[in-house]
Design a protein around this motif. Sequence first.
Motif, PDB file in Angstrom:
ATOM      1  N   ASN A 104       1.564   3.573  -6.239  1.00 32.39           N
ATOM      2  CA  ASN A 104       0.389   4.650  -5.930  1.00 32.39           C
ATOM      3  C   ASN A 104      -0.894   3.819  -6.515  1.00 32.39           C
ATOM      4  N   ARG A 150       0.886  -1.185  -0.169  1.00 30.51           N
ATOM      5  CA  ARG A 150       0.111  -0.030  -0.040  1.00 30.51           C
ATOM      6  C   ARG A 150       0.768   1.341  -0.129  1.00 30.51           C
ATOM      7  N   ASN A 151       2.073   1.112   0.796  1.00 28.22           N
ATOM      8  CA  ASN A 151       2.982   2.390   0.444  1.00 28.22           C
ATOM      9  C   ASN A 151       3.903   2.463  -0.480  1.00 28.22           C
ATOM     10  N   GLN A 193      -7.843   3.893  -4.309  1.00 30.05           N
ATOM     11  CA  GLN A 193      -7.678   5.154  -3.730  1.00 30.05           C
ATOM     12  C   GLN A 193      -8.718   5.076  -2.501  1.00 30.05           C
ATOM     13  N   SER A 194      -9.784   5.026  -2.491  1.00 26.10           N
ATOM     14  CA  SER A 194     -10.561   5.031  -1.499  1.00 26.10           C
ATOM     15  C   SER A 194     -10.509   3.976  -0.329  1.00 26.10           C
ATOM     16  N   ARG A 195     -10.002   2.889  -0.858  1.00 27.97           N
ATOM     17  CA  ARG A 195      -9.442   1.798   0.310  1.00 27.97           C
ATOM     18  C   ARG A 195      -8.198   2.330   0.810  1.00 27.97           C
ATOM     19  N   LEU A 196      -7.325   3.064   0.226  1.00 23.63           N
ATOM     20  CA  LEU A 196      -6.103   3.490   0.762  1.00 23.63           C
ATOM     21  C   LEU A 196      -6.369   4.770   2.088  1.00 23.63           C
ATOM     22  N   GLU A 197      -7.609   5.469   1.734  1.00 21.58           N
ATOM     23  CA  GLU A 197      -7.843   6.195   2.867  1.00 21.58           C
ATOM     24  C   GLU A 197      -8.416   6.011   4.041  1.00 21.58           C
ATOM     25  N   SER A 226      -9.423   4.559  -8.605  1.00 21.19           N
ATOM     26  CA  SER A 226     -10.303   5.400  -7.656  1.00 21.19           C
ATOM     27  C   SER A 226     -10.717   4.406  -6.575  1.00 21.19           C
TER      28      SER A 226
END
Lengths: 57, 370
Positions: free
Chosen positions: B337, B333-334, B366-370, B363
Amino acid sequence: MWKVVKSVLAAFFGVQNERQRSEDFQHGNPGAFIAVGLVLAAVMVGLIALVAILASR
Amino acid sequence: MRRKLALMTGAGSLCGVTPALANGWNMPVGVTDVSRDIHSLHMTIFWICVVIGVVVFGVMFYSLLRFRRSRHTDSANFHENTTVEILWTTVPLLILVGMALPATATLRQMYDTSEADLDVMITGQQWRWRYEYLGEDVGFTSSLSTPRAQITGEEERQEHYLLEVDEPLVLPVGRKVRFLMTADDVIHSWWVPELAVKQDTIPGFVNENWVRINEPGIYRGQCAELCGKDHAFMPIVVHAMESDEFDTWLADRKEAAAQEALGVDREWALDELMERGEQVYNSVCASCHQVDGSGSEPAFPALAGNEQLLSDVEFHIDVVLNGVPGTPMAAYRNNMNPVELASVITYERNAWGNETGDAVQPSEIQSRLE
């Protein structure tokens, strides 16, 4: 006193002659050697620290 | 006896072969001021050791031969000699102090990471390197690019066999670059002989080092700390460029990263994701799961035809983002991108006969990463 200092310095250096050594063992006082040894060790640590501080400035 | 002498003269003449020492047998002079200092220090101490060795062994062998028993030599018989004892204590002391002074001066220089013009974070991972230009929003993974066929012996080995990567670390010439070095999993060591940097990268610690490269060029190195199965397959390539050339490169990379960040919100087509995904997969995943997704059981499961993954996209995403505790599968995850993550998951779900037709969107990631 000067003799004790000389003998302790010789011990720091690691070399002592036989005549001096036997004299110390016959007439010397162990307490004096230990005391002078501790003082000189502290002086040596201080000297090395001083050199390190001067060198890293 | 005559043979012994011949051996000795043979060994003596070896010492004269200085040019041979400079050709791969010795450490390189390198391309930074520090590496030059280290090299000259190394040579100075080497020659001091040679002189001491020649003197000590010379006296020893001379005494052995000259005063041997068959010559009926009388042995000397004395107990002590204060003068000689003082001498053999003082001489090594002076030699050691003489070596310690320049060595300490060089060490101080090596440890001085202050006032750097550029900070690069170097992270060791099983089995690749990750580079991040701090404050520049540029970061990438650098993996071995030697074709598998050369490793298995089906193709002939090329010049830079096991010393080539898909994306070299690019650095400017003449600027002080500070390295902040760590690792994600086990201890690695970032070693480039020409830069005189060999620094352990340790999980949970950040070590520092620095270079100021004098000459543009390509400098190669390897991981120098045994770190598992592919320890030999995580080389380092540094591409040192002229300062202005580097600035252009960095601006281009920044632009590309910004473009990709913009791409997170839009809808990606399957083909696009597959193309990007293949790139990412071959760079990051293929060292364990193989280029054809066949894996390497039992540690690295096959991805081709893996029912558990293919039937459950949520599970697949979770494995890639968060890793699998207790296995070599790391959390990415880190390290990537959202576009890279989405495309590599899509690729894995649609390559090598896997035909789910799933196009995992950046997208969504992205929402999973937040």
